[in-house]
Design a protein around this motif. Structure first.
Motif: not given
Length: 112
Positions: A72-84
């Motif tokens: 979909g639409t995303h920012i290439q290279g942006a960090v994505e951190l798993a969260v709970g």
């Protein structure tokens, strides 16, 4: 500033749009036994037509917005951190907020 930061983040005693939305999203996921949800957080700033990763301040200052069928639409290279939890998301938001671009507006110290 026109109060955008306060509207979006709020204060501990008066949460803004983002904390309220995150809390509701997490609560809805907990109520739903039919699916297994996984959450991740990215935090970017678009300022003067430049996209900056606030969770990775050492990254290049102008990331690219991409769109494709898989992501979909995303920012290439942006960090994505798993969260709970909602609290964990807001901790990352607090940490990333330190790197926001702010310019003098003579209104308050967190306006941009």
């Amino acid at each position: 500033g026109s109060g955008k930061t306060h509207t979006m983040l709020g204060q501990p005693q008066e949460p803004g749009v983002m904390p309220e939305a995150v809390e509701e999203l997490m609560a809805a996921a907990l109520r739903d036994d039919d699916f297994d949800y996984k959450f991740g957080v990215s935090y970017v700033e678009i300022y003067n037509e430049k996209v900056k990763d606030l969770l990775n301040p050492d990254s290049q200052a102008d990331l690219e917005v991409r769109e494709d069928a898989k992501h979909g639409t995303h920012i290439q290279g942006a960090v994505e951190l798993a969260v709970g939890s909602a609290a964990e998301i807001m901790e990352h938001m607090q940490r990333g907020s330190v790197y926001r671009t702010t310019e003098a507006t003579n209104c308050n110290e967190v306006s941009s």
